[in-house]
Design an enzyme around this catalytic site. Structure first.
Site, PDB file in Angstrom:
ATOM      1  N   ALA A  14       0.806  -1.192   0.042  1.00 46.26           N
ATOM      2  CA  ALA A  14      -0.177  -0.038  -0.021  1.00 46.26           C
ATOM      3  C   ALA A  14       0.943   1.076   0.078  1.00 46.26           C
ATOM      4  CB  ALA A  14      -0.792  -0.096   0.953  1.00 46.26           C
ATOM      5  N   THR A  15       2.165   1.245   0.560  1.00 44.90           N
ATOM      6  CA  THR A  15       2.741   2.279   0.543  1.00 44.90           C
ATOM      7  C   THR A  15       2.955   2.698  -0.868  1.00 44.90           C
ATOM      8  OG1 THR A  15       3.612   1.801   2.900  1.00 44.90           O
ATOM      9  CG2 THR A  15       5.233   3.213   1.233  1.00 44.90           C
ATOM     10  N   ASN A  24      -6.723   3.313  10.051  1.00 46.05           N
ATOM     11  CA  ASN A  24      -5.767   2.435  10.623  1.00 46.05           C
ATOM     12  C   ASN A  24      -5.612   2.207  12.112  1.00 46.05           C
ATOM     13  OD1 ASN A  24      -4.096   4.460   9.546  1.00 46.05           O
ATOM     14  ND2 ASN A  24      -2.381   3.543  10.439  1.00 46.05           N
ATOM     15  N   GLN A  51      -6.991  -0.856   5.262  1.00 46.15           N
ATOM     16  CA  GLN A  51      -7.603  -1.550   6.488  1.00 46.15           C
ATOM     17  C   GLN A  51      -9.171  -1.835   6.188  1.00 46.15           C
ATOM     18  OE1 GLN A  51      -6.051  -2.327   9.163  1.00 46.15           O
ATOM     19  NE2 GLN A  51      -4.511  -1.147   8.891  1.00 46.15           N
ATOM     20  N   SER A 101      -2.934  -3.546   0.490  1.00 47.09           N
ATOM     21  CA  SER A 101      -1.676  -4.263   0.949  1.00 47.09           C
ATOM     22  C   SER A 101      -2.400  -5.926   0.802  1.00 47.09           C
ATOM     23  CB  SER A 101      -1.094  -3.916   2.037  1.00 47.09           C
ATOM     24  OG  SER A 101       0.217  -3.312   1.857  1.00 47.09           O
ATOM     25  N   HIS A 138      -0.733  -8.300   2.683  1.00 50.75           N
ATOM     26  CA  HIS A 138      -0.516  -8.898   3.963  1.00 50.75           C
ATOM     27  C   HIS A 138      -1.564  -8.602   5.089  1.00 50.75           C
ATOM     28  CE1 HIS A 138       1.276  -5.368   6.186  1.00 50.75           C
ATOM     29  NE2 HIS A 138       1.484  -4.906   4.873  1.00 50.75           N
ATOM     30  N   THR A 183      10.101  -6.947 -13.680  1.00 50.13           N
ATOM     31  CA  THR A 183       9.700  -8.161 -13.889  1.00 50.13           C
ATOM     32  C   THR A 183       8.217  -8.379 -12.995  1.00 50.13           C
ATOM     33  OG1 THR A 183      11.364  -8.820 -14.665  1.00 50.13           O
ATOM     34  CG2 THR A 183      10.075 -10.661 -13.842  1.00 50.13           C
ATOM     35  N   CYS A 218       4.082   1.493  11.646  1.00 52.00           N
ATOM     36  CA  CYS A 218       4.958   2.080  10.862  1.00 52.00           C
ATOM     37  C   CYS A 218       5.749   3.153  11.761  1.00 52.00           C
ATOM     38  CB  CYS A 218       4.466   2.791   9.557  1.00 52.00           C
ATOM     39  SG  CYS A 218       3.342   1.492   8.858  1.00 52.00           S
TER      40      CYS A 218
HETATM   41  N1  PMP Z   1      -2.229   2.671   4.764  1.00 52.79           N
HETATM   42  C1  PMP Z   1      -2.814   2.014   5.862  1.00 52.79           C
HETATM   43  C2  PMP Z   1      -4.240   2.633   6.214  1.00 52.79           C
HETATM   44  C3  PMP Z   1      -2.201   1.285   6.689  1.00 52.79           C
HETATM   45  O1  PMP Z   1      -2.849   0.808   7.618  1.00 52.79           O
HETATM   46  C4  PMP Z   1      -0.574   0.901   6.375  1.00 52.79           C
HETATM   47  C5  PMP Z   1      -0.019  -0.317   6.914  1.00 52.79           C
HETATM   48  N2  PMP Z   1       0.033   0.102   8.359  1.00 52.79           N
HETATM   49  C6  PMP Z   1      -0.187   1.204   4.896  1.00 52.79           C
HETATM   50  C7  PMP Z   1      -1.056   2.339   4.198  1.00 52.79           C
HETATM   51  C8  PMP Z   1       0.993   0.857   4.347  1.00 52.79           C
HETATM   52  O2  PMP Z   1       1.069  -0.660   4.283  1.00 52.79           O
HETATM   53  P1  PMP Z   1       2.374  -1.318   3.679  1.00 52.79           P
HETATM   54  O3  PMP Z   1       3.036  -1.287   4.893  1.00 52.79           O
HETATM   55  O4  PMP Z   1       1.666  -2.738   3.394  1.00 52.79           O
HETATM   56  O5  PMP Z   1       2.991  -0.773   2.727  1.00 52.79           O
END
Ligand code: PMP
Length: 382
Positions: A70-71, A151, A180, A200, A202, A238, A325
């Site tokens: 997601a980042t 989040n 989320q 994301s 995970h 890739t 984070c």
């Molecule tokens: N956006 C939100 C709302 C999140 O909760 C998170 C993960 N804490 C992220 C973005 C970033 O996700 P990732 O660390 O998998 O890149």
């Protein structure tokens, strides 16, 4: 270990791992290769995109881009769209409660000459109030980025109301961070409400290092990575085809389990919230009319969150202070500050987050330790 930190990440599901392992053997070829094996991989990659759109009930004309998480999705969308459409205007709107991958991306764009409005959150909603968004919109607004579910607090944003307001501003692209929010119960805002969304894998029981952008076909962000032109040219490199397939699989699994898991975590959250509300002198619960059942955030009135986190950790219980984070630094919760909470309460907040892995029996253990901590770790000078 009792794991109450599902919003940070989840262990990969066995079903996803087996699916990935098999796909890795069958579709290992480079999807850009012209031979039969390459074409087979490319076909599966396109199927993964279609599967994601079908699972989200979105038109098959939408674009799906696979990223590392997601980042990266937030960076690519926000920077890429702002830079592409700068000729139409240079104003962006976001909120002070967003994840750092949105906030810091906007800060970078300010250095490039964009003007960014950071909206406060409404303390009763935990989200941006629609009237605040309306007042902030300008003729030169090209992008609005407001998350679906926060989040840290679990507050749900009224995305459909934002969408309604934005319909009078056709130049403004509406992006939402859905990290989320993928199949997290009936209150989750609809995926159809936005022009572009990111998430994301995970957080869904998928594999780490995989993210997704879903956007309307007309959107054309500038790429951040240049190279071989993969992913429609938006994200060179890739492609991990088995990884992409595993995201589509994990998403479908979540959709199937959504109702059952949501019912379960709702009971879990309710039980913990009831306990906290019985001790209003020690805890302030941050609940809103629309809150995700997967997240429960509360502030400690007479305890330090770092001390409680360590205490619970020593008992084998994982909880979180501010978002994973940024939790290494002693920081205050940005969304709580953004809704006008005091610095002390924003610094001493605890986030519990839930998944199918939790049980009501685990809650009994958690509450026993919370009660113990409430009696022994209290600092009346806070
Ligand atoms: N956006 C939100 C709302 C999140 O909760 C998170 C993960 N804490 C992220 C973005 C970033 O996700 P990732 O660390 O998998 O890149």
């Amino acid at each position: 270990m009792l794991y109450f930190d599902s919003a940070a990440t989840l262990p990969v599901k066995d079903s996803v791992l087996s699916f990935y392992a098999e796909a890795s053997h069958r579709f290992f070829a480079n999807s850009g290769s012209l031979h039969e094996e390459g074409r087979k991989a490319a076909k599966e990659l396109e199927k993964a995109r279609r599967d994601i759109l079908q699972t989200l009930s979105l038109p098959l004309s939408y674009k799906v881009i696979f990223t590392s998480g997601a980042t990266e999705s937030n960076n690519l969308l926000i920077k890429g769209l702002a830079r592409r459409y700068a000729g139409r205007g240079k104003h962006i709107i976001t909120s002070l409660g967003e994840h750092p991958s949105v906030l810091k991306t906007c800060k970078q764009l300010e250095k490039e000459g964009f003007s960014v409005t950071y909206l406060s959150l409404d303390s009763s909603l935990g989200a941006v109030s629609p009237s605040t968004l309306k007042e902030a919109l300008r003729k030169d607004t090209i992008l609005v980025s407001l998350m679906a579910i926060n989040n840290e607090t679990g507050a749900i944003s009224p995305l459909e109301e934002y969408q309604q307001i934005l319909s009078s501003y056709p130049k403004a692209i509406f992006h939402s961070d859905f990290t989320q929010s993928m199949f997290k119960g009936p209150l989750t805002p609809p995926y159809q409400a936005v022009d572009a969304l990111s998430f994301s894998s995970h957080k869904l029981g998928g594999i780490k290092g995989h993210g997704v952008i879903v956007m309307k076909e007309k959107l054309d962000p500038f790429p951040i990575l240049d190279g071989g032109g993969q992913e429609y040219g938006y994200r060179s490199g890739t492609v991990d085809v088995p990884g992409a397939m595993s995201v589509a699989f994990a998403l479908k699994e979540c959709q199937k389990e959504e109702k059952e898991v949501t019912n379960k975590v709702t009971l879990i959250r309710q039980k913990i919230e009831n306990y906290l509300l019985e001790h209003k002198e020690d805890y302030k619960v941050h609940s809103f009319p629309l809150t995700s059942p997967y997240i429960l955030n509360f502030s400690l009135i007479h305890q330090k969150s770092a001390v409680l986190l360590e205490y619970l950790s020593s008992k084998g219980i994982a909880v979180s202070t501010v978002s994973a984070c940024s939790s290494k630094k002693e920081e205050a919760s940005a969304p709580l500050l953004a809704m006008g909470e005091s610095l002390a309460l924003a610094k001493n907040s605890i986030r519990l987050s839930f998944s199918s892995l939790n049980s009501l029996e685990e809650v009994d253990t958690l509450l026993m330790h919370l009660e113990e901590a409430r009696k022994t770790l209290v600092d009346r000078n806070l």
